[in-house]
Design a protein around this motif. Structure first.
Motif, PDB file in Angstrom:
ATOM      1  N   ARG A  30      56.483  27.889  78.964  1.00  0.00           N
ATOM      2  CA  ARG A  30      55.155  27.317  78.683  1.00  0.00           C
ATOM      3  C   ARG A  30      54.171  28.419  78.285  1.00  0.00           C
ATOM      4  NH1 ARG A  30      56.404  24.432  83.382  1.00  0.00           N
ATOM      5  NH2 ARG A  30      54.888  25.621  84.631  1.00  0.00           N
ATOM      6  N   LEU A  31      54.250  29.535  78.975  1.00  0.00           N
ATOM      7  CA  LEU A  31      53.376  30.662  78.636  1.00  0.00           C
ATOM      8  C   LEU A  31      53.647  31.152  77.214  1.00  0.00           C
ATOM      9  CD1 LEU A  31      53.558  32.598  82.015  1.00  0.00           C
ATOM     10  CD2 LEU A  31      51.466  31.687  80.997  1.00  0.00           C
ATOM     11  N   GLU A  32      54.910  31.268  76.864  1.00  0.00           N
ATOM     12  CA  GLU A  32      55.270  31.739  75.532  1.00  0.00           C
ATOM     13  C   GLU A  32      54.820  30.757  74.460  1.00  0.00           C
ATOM     14  OE1 GLU A  32      56.505  34.325  72.722  1.00  0.00           O
ATOM     15  OE2 GLU A  32      56.388  34.684  74.885  1.00  0.00           O
ATOM     16  N   ALA A  33      54.984  29.466  74.708  1.00  0.00           N
ATOM     17  CA  ALA A  33      54.572  28.459  73.726  1.00  0.00           C
ATOM     18  C   ALA A  33      53.064  28.488  73.507  1.00  0.00           C
ATOM     19  CB  ALA A  33      55.006  27.071  74.200  1.00  0.00           C
ATOM     20  N   LYS A  34      52.321  28.708  74.560  1.00  0.00           N
ATOM     21  CA  LYS A  34      50.856  28.736  74.458  1.00  0.00           C
ATOM     22  C   LYS A  34      50.372  29.947  73.676  1.00  0.00           C
ATOM     23  CE  LYS A  34      46.800  27.026  75.783  1.00  0.00           C
ATOM     24  NZ  LYS A  34      46.313  25.693  75.353  1.00  0.00           N
ATOM     25  N   LEU A  35      51.206  30.977  73.595  1.00  0.00           N
ATOM     26  CA  LEU A  35      50.814  32.232  72.947  1.00  0.00           C
ATOM     27  C   LEU A  35      50.993  32.189  71.432  1.00  0.00           C
ATOM     28  CD1 LEU A  35      49.752  34.993  73.933  1.00  0.00           C
ATOM     29  CD2 LEU A  35      52.114  35.809  73.936  1.00  0.00           C
ATOM     30  N   ALA A  36      51.402  31.071  70.875  1.00  0.00           N
ATOM     31  CA  ALA A  36      51.622  30.987  69.419  1.00  0.00           C
ATOM     32  C   ALA A  36      50.353  31.254  68.628  1.00  0.00           C
ATOM     33  CB  ALA A  36      52.179  29.612  69.061  1.00  0.00           C
ATOM     34  N   LEU A  37      49.207  30.756  69.072  1.00  0.00           N
ATOM     35  CA  LEU A  37      47.883  31.058  68.514  1.00  0.00           C
ATOM     36  C   LEU A  37      47.726  30.679  67.041  1.00  0.00           C
ATOM     37  CD1 LEU A  37      47.057  34.530  70.152  1.00  0.00           C
ATOM     38  CD2 LEU A  37      46.564  32.240  70.975  1.00  0.00           C
ATOM     39  N   ASP A  38      48.449  29.681  66.590  1.00  0.00           N
ATOM     40  CA  ASP A  38      48.260  29.158  65.231  1.00  0.00           C
ATOM     41  C   ASP A  38      48.272  30.248  64.161  1.00  0.00           C
ATOM     42  OD1 ASP A  38      48.023  26.537  66.200  1.00  0.00           O
ATOM     43  OD2 ASP A  38      45.894  26.819  66.612  1.00  0.00           O
ATOM     44  N   GLY A  39      49.255  31.129  64.256  1.00  0.00           N
ATOM     45  CA  GLY A  39      49.412  32.154  63.231  1.00  0.00           C
ATOM     46  C   GLY A  39      48.531  33.378  63.399  1.00  0.00           C
ATOM     47  N   GLN A  40      47.779  33.480  64.497  1.00  0.00           N
ATOM     48  CA  GLN A  40      46.924  34.650  64.724  1.00  0.00           C
ATOM     49  C   GLN A  40      47.449  35.543  65.846  1.00  0.00           C
ATOM     50  OE1 GLN A  40      42.876  33.250  65.302  1.00  0.00           O
ATOM     51  NE2 GLN A  40      42.511  33.273  63.105  1.00  0.00           N
ATOM     52  N   LYS A  41      48.667  35.323  66.263  1.00  0.00           N
ATOM     53  CA  LYS A  41      49.243  36.117  67.344  1.00  0.00           C
ATOM     54  C   LYS A  41      49.693  37.481  66.833  1.00  0.00           C
ATOM     55  CE  LYS A  41      53.396  36.347  70.221  1.00  0.00           C
ATOM     56  NZ  LYS A  41      54.681  35.684  70.549  1.00  0.00           N
ATOM     57  N   CYS A  42      49.277  38.524  67.525  1.00  0.00           N
ATOM     58  CA  CYS A  42      49.799  39.868  67.262  1.00  0.00           C
ATOM     59  C   CYS A  42      51.133  39.994  67.980  1.00  0.00           C
ATOM     60  CB  CYS A  42      48.825  40.931  67.762  1.00  0.00           C
ATOM     61  SG  CYS A  42      49.483  42.611  67.706  1.00  0.00           S
ATOM     62  N   SER A  43      52.175  40.374  67.253  1.00  0.00           N
ATOM     63  CA  SER A  43      53.520  40.459  67.830  1.00  0.00           C
ATOM     64  C   SER A  43      53.780  41.782  68.537  1.00  0.00           C
ATOM     65  CB  SER A  43      54.561  40.258  66.735  1.00  0.00           C
ATOM     66  OG  SER A  43      54.460  41.294  65.763  1.00  0.00           O
ATOM     67  N   GLN A  44      52.795  42.680  68.569  1.00  0.00           N
ATOM     68  CA  GLN A  44      52.903  43.950  69.278  1.00  0.00           C
ATOM     69  C   GLN A  44      54.014  44.843  68.731  1.00  0.00           C
ATOM     70  OE1 GLN A  44      50.684  44.775  72.469  1.00  0.00           O
ATOM     71  NE2 GLN A  44      49.735  43.700  70.733  1.00  0.00           N
ATOM     72  N   CYS A  45      54.139  44.884  67.410  1.00  0.00           N
ATOM     73  CA  CYS A  45      55.150  45.745  66.793  1.00  0.00           C
ATOM     74  C   CYS A  45      54.654  47.176  66.588  1.00  0.00           C
ATOM     75  CB  CYS A  45      55.588  45.152  65.459  1.00  0.00           C
ATOM     76  SG  CYS A  45      54.298  45.186  64.179  1.00  0.00           S
ATOM     77  N   TYR A  46      53.334  47.381  66.641  1.00  0.00           N
ATOM     78  CA  TYR A  46      52.682  48.690  66.491  1.00  0.00           C
ATOM     79  C   TYR A  46      52.808  49.262  65.085  1.00  0.00           C
ATOM     80  CZ  TYR A  46      51.547  49.140  71.466  1.00  0.00           C
ATOM     81  OH  TYR A  46      51.009  48.967  72.721  1.00  0.00           O
ATOM     82  N   ALA A  47      53.229  48.453  64.108  1.00  0.00           N
ATOM     83  CA  ALA A  47      53.345  48.941  62.735  1.00  0.00           C
ATOM     84  C   ALA A  47      51.986  49.268  62.122  1.00  0.00           C
ATOM     85  CB  ALA A  47      54.064  47.905  61.871  1.00  0.00           C
TER      86      ALA A  47
END
Length: 373
Positions: free
Chosen positions: A268-285
Protein backbone atom coordinates in the motif's frame (compact mmCIF):
# COMPACT_ATOMS: atom_id res chain seq x y z
CA UNK A 1 15.03 -8.92 23.60
CA UNK A 2 16.82 -10.73 20.80
CA UNK A 3 20.61 -10.70 20.37
CA UNK A 4 22.67 -10.95 17.21
CA UNK A 5 26.33 -11.36 16.38
CA UNK A 6 27.95 -8.02 15.57
CA UNK A 7 29.78 -9.27 12.50
CA UNK A 8 33.39 -10.30 12.88
CA UNK A 9 33.61 -8.75 16.37
CA UNK A 10 31.71 -11.86 17.60
CA UNK A 11 29.98 -9.69 20.22
CA UNK A 12 26.36 -10.66 20.84
CA UNK A 13 24.49 -7.34 20.83
CA UNK A 14 20.87 -6.62 21.65
CA UNK A 15 18.89 -5.80 18.50
CA UNK A 16 18.24 -2.36 20.00
CA UNK A 17 21.10 -0.18 21.24
CA UNK A 18 20.86 2.89 23.44
CA UNK A 19 22.05 6.02 21.66
CA UNK A 20 23.01 8.76 24.11
CA UNK A 21 22.78 12.01 22.17
CA UNK A 22 19.43 13.01 23.69
CA UNK A 23 19.51 12.01 27.40
CA UNK A 24 21.49 15.09 28.43
CA UNK A 25 18.90 16.89 30.59
CA UNK A 26 20.83 15.87 33.70
CA UNK A 27 23.14 13.18 35.07
CA UNK A 28 20.19 11.67 36.95
CA UNK A 29 18.02 11.55 33.83
CA UNK A 30 20.88 9.84 32.01
CA UNK A 31 21.31 7.32 34.82
CA UNK A 32 17.62 6.48 34.87
CA UNK A 33 17.52 6.10 31.08
CA UNK A 34 20.58 3.86 31.01
CA UNK A 35 19.35 1.74 33.92
CA UNK A 36 15.95 1.29 32.26
CA UNK A 37 17.56 0.30 28.96
CA UNK A 38 19.70 -2.35 30.66
CA UNK A 39 16.73 -3.67 32.64
CA UNK A 40 14.84 -4.12 29.35
CA UNK A 41 17.63 -6.18 27.82
CA UNK A 42 19.84 -3.62 26.05
CA UNK A 43 23.51 -4.54 26.40
CA UNK A 44 25.03 -2.06 23.91
CA UNK A 45 25.31 1.67 24.56
CA UNK A 46 26.68 4.14 22.02
CA UNK A 47 28.12 7.53 22.90
CA UNK A 48 30.64 9.98 21.41
CA UNK A 49 33.06 12.58 22.65
CA UNK A 50 31.11 15.14 20.64
CA UNK A 51 27.81 14.50 22.48
CA UNK A 52 28.13 17.10 25.22
CA UNK A 53 28.38 15.38 28.62
CA UNK A 54 27.18 12.04 27.30
CA UNK A 55 30.39 10.13 28.01
CA UNK A 56 30.67 11.63 31.49
CA UNK A 57 27.09 10.76 32.38
CA UNK A 58 27.47 7.23 31.01
CA UNK A 59 30.66 6.76 33.01
CA UNK A 60 28.90 7.78 36.21
CA UNK A 61 26.05 5.38 35.52
CA UNK A 62 28.40 2.46 34.85
CA UNK A 63 30.36 3.24 38.02
CA UNK A 64 27.16 3.30 40.08
CA UNK A 65 26.31 -0.24 38.95
CA UNK A 66 23.77 -1.35 36.37
CA UNK A 67 23.24 -4.96 37.37
CA UNK A 68 25.17 -6.25 34.36
CA UNK A 69 28.84 -7.35 34.53
CA UNK A 70 31.22 -5.14 32.56
CA UNK A 71 32.09 -8.14 30.41
CA UNK A 72 28.44 -8.27 29.27
CA UNK A 73 27.96 -4.52 28.75
CA UNK A 74 29.30 -3.28 25.43
CA UNK A 75 30.26 0.36 25.00
CA UNK A 76 30.85 2.17 21.72
CA UNK A 77 32.29 5.64 21.58
CA UNK A 78 33.31 7.69 18.58
CA UNK A 79 36.17 9.97 17.64
CA UNK A 80 36.56 12.22 14.59
CA UNK A 81 38.58 11.09 11.56
CA UNK A 82 42.19 12.22 11.86
CA UNK A 83 45.69 11.24 10.81
CA UNK A 84 47.21 12.90 13.89
CA UNK A 85 48.21 10.03 16.17
CA UNK A 86 48.80 12.33 19.16
CA UNK A 87 45.37 13.92 18.82
CA UNK A 88 43.71 10.54 18.45
CA UNK A 89 45.50 9.25 21.54
CA UNK A 90 44.40 12.34 23.44
CA UNK A 91 40.77 11.87 22.36
CA UNK A 92 40.79 8.22 23.31
CA UNK A 93 42.41 8.77 26.72
CA UNK A 94 39.94 11.55 27.46
CA UNK A 95 37.01 9.31 26.52
CA UNK A 96 38.30 6.48 28.73
CA UNK A 97 38.65 8.91 31.64
CA UNK A 98 35.12 10.27 31.18
CA UNK A 99 33.69 6.77 30.84
CA UNK A 100 35.71 5.53 33.84
CA UNK A 101 36.73 2.49 31.79
CA UNK A 102 39.97 0.65 31.11
CA UNK A 103 38.95 -0.24 27.56
CA UNK A 104 36.30 0.51 24.98
CA UNK A 105 34.58 -2.43 23.31
CA UNK A 106 33.97 -0.65 20.00
CA UNK A 107 35.60 2.50 18.72
CA UNK A 108 34.03 4.12 15.67
CA UNK A 109 35.68 6.71 13.47
CA UNK A 110 32.86 9.21 13.69
CA UNK A 111 31.65 10.69 10.45
CA UNK A 112 33.69 9.45 7.50
CA UNK A 113 31.48 11.75 5.48
CA UNK A 114 33.84 12.92 2.74
CA UNK A 115 36.54 11.37 0.58
CA UNK A 116 39.06 13.53 2.46
CA UNK A 117 37.98 11.90 5.73
CA UNK A 118 38.49 8.44 4.28
CA UNK A 119 41.91 9.43 2.96
CA UNK A 120 42.97 10.67 6.41
CA UNK A 121 42.07 7.36 7.98
CA UNK A 122 42.97 4.92 5.23
CA UNK A 123 45.98 6.52 3.56
CA UNK A 124 47.51 9.09 5.91
CA UNK A 125 48.06 7.19 9.15
CA UNK A 126 44.77 7.46 10.96
CA UNK A 127 44.05 3.75 11.03
CA UNK A 128 47.59 2.98 12.19
CA UNK A 129 47.03 5.13 15.27
CA UNK A 130 43.77 3.32 16.00
CA UNK A 131 45.41 -0.06 15.54
CA UNK A 132 48.07 0.99 18.05
CA UNK A 133 45.31 1.65 20.58
CA UNK A 134 44.02 -1.87 19.91
CA UNK A 135 47.48 -3.31 20.59
CA UNK A 136 47.60 -1.33 23.85
CA UNK A 137 44.34 -2.93 24.96
CA UNK A 138 42.43 0.35 25.06
CA UNK A 139 40.12 -0.67 22.20
CA UNK A 140 38.74 -4.09 21.30
CA UNK A 141 37.06 -3.47 17.90
CA UNK A 142 37.18 -0.70 15.28
CA UNK A 143 34.49 0.51 12.90
CA UNK A 144 33.17 3.70 11.37
CA UNK A 145 30.03 5.75 11.02
CA UNK A 146 29.12 7.69 7.91
CA UNK A 147 26.55 10.21 6.73
CA UNK A 148 28.26 10.27 3.34
CA UNK A 149 27.42 9.03 -0.12
CA UNK A 150 26.74 5.40 -1.00
CA UNK A 151 29.98 5.23 -3.01
CA UNK A 152 32.01 6.55 -0.08
CA UNK A 153 30.47 4.08 2.38
CA UNK A 154 31.15 1.22 -0.03
CA UNK A 155 34.77 2.31 -0.40
CA UNK A 156 35.25 2.42 3.37
CA UNK A 157 33.72 -1.04 3.76
CA UNK A 158 35.85 -2.40 0.89
CA UNK A 159 39.03 -1.13 2.58
CA UNK A 160 38.82 -4.12 4.96
CA UNK A 161 40.00 -1.87 7.81
CA UNK A 162 36.81 -2.05 9.85
CA UNK A 163 34.77 -4.59 11.79
CA UNK A 164 31.48 -2.70 11.83
CA UNK A 165 29.63 0.16 10.16
CA UNK A 166 27.00 2.62 11.42
CA UNK A 167 24.84 4.13 8.67
CA UNK A 168 21.45 5.46 7.62
CA UNK A 169 19.10 2.88 6.11
CA UNK A 170 15.33 2.70 6.60
CA UNK A 171 12.13 1.75 4.84
CA UNK A 172 11.80 5.37 3.64
CA UNK A 173 15.49 5.58 2.66
CA UNK A 174 16.81 2.48 0.92
CA UNK A 175 19.60 4.14 -1.09
CA UNK A 176 22.23 2.39 1.03
CA UNK A 177 20.94 -1.14 0.38
CA UNK A 178 24.05 -2.01 -1.70
CA UNK A 179 26.27 -0.92 1.23
CA UNK A 180 24.25 -3.14 3.56
CA UNK A 181 24.81 -6.10 1.24
CA UNK A 182 28.53 -5.35 0.91
CA UNK A 183 28.87 -5.12 4.69
CA UNK A 184 27.16 -8.49 5.04
CA UNK A 185 29.52 -10.05 2.51
CA UNK A 186 32.47 -8.72 4.54
CA UNK A 187 30.93 -9.98 7.82
CA UNK A 188 30.78 -6.47 9.26
CA UNK A 189 28.49 -5.66 12.15
CA UNK A 190 25.71 -3.35 10.94
CA UNK A 191 24.38 -0.62 13.22
CA UNK A 192 21.44 1.43 11.92
CA UNK A 193 21.49 5.09 12.98
CA UNK A 194 18.29 6.69 14.34
CA UNK A 195 15.58 4.66 12.58
CA UNK A 196 12.66 6.35 14.35
CA UNK A 197 13.85 9.95 13.96
CA UNK A 198 16.01 10.21 10.85
CA UNK A 199 13.95 7.37 9.42
CA UNK A 200 10.87 9.60 9.24
CA UNK A 201 10.03 11.03 12.67
CA UNK A 202 7.86 7.97 12.99
CA UNK A 203 7.05 8.53 16.66
CA UNK A 204 4.74 11.37 15.52
CA UNK A 205 3.46 10.20 12.10
CA UNK A 206 0.86 12.16 10.12
CA UNK A 207 -2.66 10.76 9.97
CA UNK A 208 -2.34 9.99 6.25
CA UNK A 209 0.62 7.72 6.91
CA UNK A 210 -1.11 6.06 9.87
CA UNK A 211 -4.15 5.34 7.74
CA UNK A 212 -2.08 3.66 5.01
CA UNK A 213 -0.19 1.51 7.52
CA UNK A 214 -3.24 0.48 9.58
CA UNK A 215 -3.66 -1.92 11.39
CA UNK A 216 0.08 -1.56 11.96
CA UNK A 217 1.94 1.63 12.86
CA UNK A 218 4.56 3.37 10.72
CA UNK A 219 7.10 2.90 13.51
CA UNK A 220 6.37 -0.81 13.70
CA UNK A 221 6.68 -1.24 9.93
CA UNK A 222 10.04 0.51 9.86
CA UNK A 223 11.41 -1.58 12.74
CA UNK A 224 10.08 -4.77 11.17
CA UNK A 225 11.57 -3.84 7.79
CA UNK A 226 14.97 -3.68 9.47
CA UNK A 227 14.72 -6.49 12.02
CA UNK A 228 13.39 -8.99 9.48
CA UNK A 229 16.83 -8.76 7.85
CA UNK A 230 19.07 -11.08 9.91
CA UNK A 231 22.19 -9.38 8.56
CA UNK A 232 21.37 -6.13 10.37
CA UNK A 233 22.68 -6.39 13.92
CA UNK A 234 21.24 -3.54 15.95
CA UNK A 235 19.11 -0.39 15.75
CA UNK A 236 19.74 2.82 17.67
CA UNK A 237 17.14 4.13 20.11
CA UNK A 238 18.00 7.72 20.98
CA UNK A 239 15.83 8.04 24.07
CA UNK A 240 15.72 11.38 25.90
CA UNK A 241 14.20 9.69 28.95
CA UNK A 242 13.46 6.24 30.31
CA UNK A 243 9.83 6.52 29.22
CA UNK A 244 10.84 6.88 25.56
CA UNK A 245 12.28 3.36 25.61
CA UNK A 246 8.96 1.62 26.19
CA UNK A 247 7.38 1.86 22.74
CA UNK A 248 10.37 0.88 20.58
CA UNK A 249 11.52 -1.95 22.82
CA UNK A 250 8.21 -3.76 22.50
CA UNK A 251 9.63 -4.84 19.13
CA UNK A 252 12.82 -6.25 20.66
CA UNK A 253 11.74 -9.85 20.03
CA UNK A 254 10.09 -9.23 16.64
CA UNK A 255 12.81 -10.44 14.32
CA UNK A 256 10.88 -13.09 12.40
CA UNK A 257 10.24 -13.02 8.64
CA UNK A 258 7.72 -10.47 7.39
CA UNK A 259 4.08 -11.47 7.77
CA UNK A 260 1.42 -11.22 5.03
CA UNK A 261 -0.18 -8.29 6.88
CA UNK A 262 3.13 -6.43 6.92
CA UNK A 263 3.83 -7.18 3.27
CA UNK A 264 0.38 -5.87 2.34
CA UNK A 265 1.11 -2.63 4.22
CA UNK A 266 4.39 -2.16 2.33
CA UNK A 267 2.51 -2.73 -0.93
CA UNK A 268 0.00 0.00 0.00
CA UNK A 269 2.85 2.36 0.81
CA UNK A 270 4.52 1.65 -2.53
CA UNK A 271 1.28 2.14 -4.47
CA UNK A 272 0.66 5.49 -2.79
CA UNK A 273 4.14 6.65 -3.81
CA UNK A 274 3.33 6.60 -7.56
CA UNK A 275 2.61 10.38 -7.46
CA UNK A 276 1.05 10.54 -10.94
CA UNK A 277 4.34 10.61 -12.79
CA UNK A 278 6.11 13.05 -10.43
CA UNK A 279 7.91 10.45 -8.33
CA UNK A 280 11.68 10.70 -8.10
CA UNK A 281 13.07 7.17 -8.43
CA UNK A 282 16.23 8.06 -6.47
CA UNK A 283 18.64 6.99 -9.21
CA UNK A 284 20.96 9.99 -8.52
CA UNK A 285 21.58 10.44 -12.26
CA UNK A 286 20.80 14.17 -11.85
CA UNK A 287 24.07 14.72 -10.00
CA UNK A 288 26.39 16.52 -10.03
CA UNK A 289 24.50 19.81 -9.90
CA UNK A 290 26.43 22.99 -10.82
CA UNK A 291 24.81 24.75 -7.85
CA UNK A 292 25.56 21.81 -5.53
CA UNK A 293 21.86 21.30 -4.85
CA UNK A 294 21.13 18.00 -3.13
CA UNK A 295 18.53 17.13 -5.76
CA UNK A 296 17.86 13.46 -4.90
CA UNK A 297 17.41 14.10 -1.18
CA UNK A 298 15.17 17.10 -1.79
CA UNK A 299 12.98 15.13 -4.17
CA UNK A 300 12.91 12.18 -1.75
CA UNK A 301 11.51 14.54 0.87
CA UNK A 302 8.99 15.78 -1.68
CA UNK A 303 7.98 12.17 -2.46
CA UNK A 304 7.23 11.59 1.22
CA UNK A 305 5.50 14.92 1.77
CA UNK A 306 3.17 14.52 -1.20
CA UNK A 307 2.46 10.78 -0.89
CA UNK A 308 2.20 10.45 2.88
CA UNK A 309 1.86 14.05 4.16
CA UNK A 310 5.24 13.68 5.94
CA UNK A 311 5.73 17.46 5.87
CA UNK A 312 6.96 17.78 9.45
CA UNK A 313 9.72 15.29 8.74
CA UNK A 314 10.42 16.95 5.39
CA UNK A 315 10.76 20.35 7.03
CA UNK A 316 12.98 18.86 9.74
CA UNK A 317 15.42 17.46 7.20
CA UNK A 318 15.13 20.13 4.49
CA UNK A 319 15.99 22.97 6.86
CA UNK A 320 19.23 21.22 7.82
CA UNK A 321 20.53 21.73 4.27
CA UNK A 322 23.15 24.52 4.21
CA UNK A 323 23.30 24.35 8.03
CA UNK A 324 24.95 21.02 8.87
CA UNK A 325 28.10 20.97 6.74
CA UNK A 326 29.32 17.54 5.67
CA UNK A 327 26.82 15.85 8.03
CA UNK A 328 24.01 16.74 5.61
CA UNK A 329 25.57 18.34 2.52
CA UNK A 330 24.11 20.23 -0.40
CA UNK A 331 22.14 23.37 -1.10
CA UNK A 332 18.39 23.95 -1.03
CA UNK A 333 16.11 23.94 -4.02
CA UNK A 334 15.82 27.72 -4.27
CA UNK A 335 19.45 27.80 -5.47
CA UNK A 336 18.34 26.36 -8.82
CA UNK A 337 19.19 28.62 -11.77
CA UNK A 338 17.19 26.60 -14.34
CA UNK A 339 20.41 25.75 -16.16
CA UNK A 340 18.85 22.50 -17.36
CA UNK A 341 21.92 20.30 -16.83
CA UNK A 342 19.95 17.71 -14.90
CA UNK A 343 17.00 17.41 -17.27
CA UNK A 344 18.42 15.11 -19.98
CA UNK A 345 19.90 12.82 -17.32
CA UNK A 346 16.60 12.12 -15.57
CA UNK A 347 15.16 8.76 -16.72
CA UNK A 348 11.73 9.80 -15.39
CA UNK A 349 11.85 13.01 -17.50
CA UNK A 350 10.87 15.02 -14.45
CA UNK A 351 10.78 18.80 -14.55
CA UNK A 352 13.39 18.99 -11.80
CA UNK A 353 13.60 22.81 -11.51
CA UNK A 354 9.84 23.05 -10.98
CA UNK A 355 9.87 20.23 -8.44
CA UNK A 356 12.76 21.84 -6.53
CA UNK A 357 10.83 25.12 -6.37
CA UNK A 358 7.71 23.28 -5.22
CA UNK A 359 9.63 21.43 -2.50
CA UNK A 360 11.21 24.65 -1.25
CA UNK A 361 7.79 26.25 -1.01
CA UNK A 362 6.38 23.22 0.87
CA UNK A 363 9.22 22.46 3.27
CA UNK A 364 11.40 25.50 3.87
CA UNK A 365 11.45 27.01 7.33
CA UNK A 366 13.82 28.21 10.04
CA UNK A 367 17.37 26.80 9.75
CA UNK A 368 18.26 23.80 11.91
CA UNK A 369 21.53 22.43 13.20
CA UNK A 370 22.56 19.02 14.45
CA UNK A 371 21.27 18.31 17.96
CA UNK A 372 24.53 18.61 19.89
CA UNK A 373 25.24 22.00 18.30
Amino acid sequence: MRYRQFGKTNLQLSVFSLGTMRYLASAENARQTIAKAVSLGINHIETARGYGKSEEYLGRAIASGLGLPRSQLYITTKIPPTADANYLQHCLDESLERLQLDYIDCLAIHGINTWEHLKLVRDEGGIAAVQQAVKQGKVRHVGFSSHGSLELIQAAIASDLFEFVSLHYYYFFQRHAPAIELAKSKNLGIFIISPADKGGRLYTPPQTLKDICHPLTPLELNYRFLLSDPGITTLSVGAASAEELIEPLQFGDRDEALTPVEIAAYQRLEAKLALDGQKCSQCYACLPCPEEINIPEILRLRNLAVAYDMREYGNYRYTMLENAGHWFPGNKGNRCTNCGDCLPRCPEQLNIPDLLADTHQKLNGAPRRRLWE
